[in-house]
Design a protein around this motif. Structure first.
Motif, short mmCIF file in Angstrom:
data_model
loop_
_atom_site.label_atom_id
_atom_site.label_comp_id
_atom_site.label_asym_id
_atom_site.label_seq_id
_atom_site.Cartn_x
_atom_site.Cartn_y
_atom_site.Cartn_z
N GLY A 1 -4.76 8.62 3.32
CA GLY A 1 -5.92 7.77 3.07
C GLY A 1 -5.59 6.54 2.23
N LEU A 2 -4.76 6.73 1.22
CA LEU A 2 -4.38 5.61 0.36
C LEU A 2 -3.59 4.56 1.13
CD1 LEU A 2 -3.28 7.16 -3.05
CD2 LEU A 2 -5.14 5.56 -2.67
N SER A 3 -2.58 5.01 1.84
CA SER A 3 -1.72 4.06 2.55
C SER A 3 -2.48 3.34 3.66
CB SER A 3 -0.46 4.74 3.09
OG SER A 3 -0.79 5.72 4.04
N ASP B 1 0.83 -1.21 0.00
CA ASP B 1 0.00 0.00 0.00
C ASP B 1 0.87 1.26 0.00
OD1 ASP B 1 -2.38 -1.41 -0.01
OD2 ASP B 1 -2.68 -1.25 2.16
N GLU B 2 1.94 1.26 0.76
CA GLU B 2 2.84 2.42 0.82
C GLU B 2 3.56 2.63 -0.51
OE1 GLU B 2 3.96 2.45 5.56
OE2 GLU B 2 5.05 1.09 4.23
N VAL B 3 3.99 1.55 -1.13
CA VAL B 3 4.67 1.64 -2.42
C VAL B 3 3.72 2.19 -3.48
CG1 VAL B 3 5.78 0.32 -4.27
CG2 VAL B 3 6.31 -0.19 -1.88
N LEU B 4 2.50 1.66 -3.53
CA LEU B 4 1.51 2.13 -4.50
C LEU B 4 1.15 3.59 -4.25
CD1 LEU B 4 -0.31 1.55 -6.89
CD2 LEU B 4 -2.01 0.67 -5.29
N THR B 5 1.02 3.95 -2.99
CA THR B 5 0.73 5.34 -2.64
C THR B 5 1.81 6.27 -3.17
OG1 THR B 5 -0.52 4.75 -0.66
CG2 THR B 5 0.47 6.94 -0.69
#
Length: 65
Positions: free
Chosen positions: A34-36, A6-10
């Motif tokens: 919010g994304l992470s 999630d952090e990488v995609l964010t």
């Protein structure tokens, strides 16, 4: 410390938004949190979009292209 998926995609999404100047830094920070955390809703996205549209003065028809 290893980043979660999630952090990488964010990071990828925020970098793309920043490059295209699609959101202010304040909104980018809020989107990143919010994304992470996986907590953004459709209403959150609408709020971010409306905030940016109002700042830029652009008006659309509300339909996807």
């Amino acid at each position: 410390m290893t980043k979660t998926p999630d952090e990488v995609l964010t990071e990828v999404i925020i970098a793309a938004f920043r490059e295209k100047k699609l959101a202010s830094e304040i909104n980018l920070n809020a989107i990143a949190v919010g994304l992470s955390g996986g907590s953004l809703t459709a209403e959150d996205w609408r709020l971010f979009a409306n905030t940016e549209i109002n700042k830029s003065g652009e008006v659309g028809d509300g339909k996807a292209n």
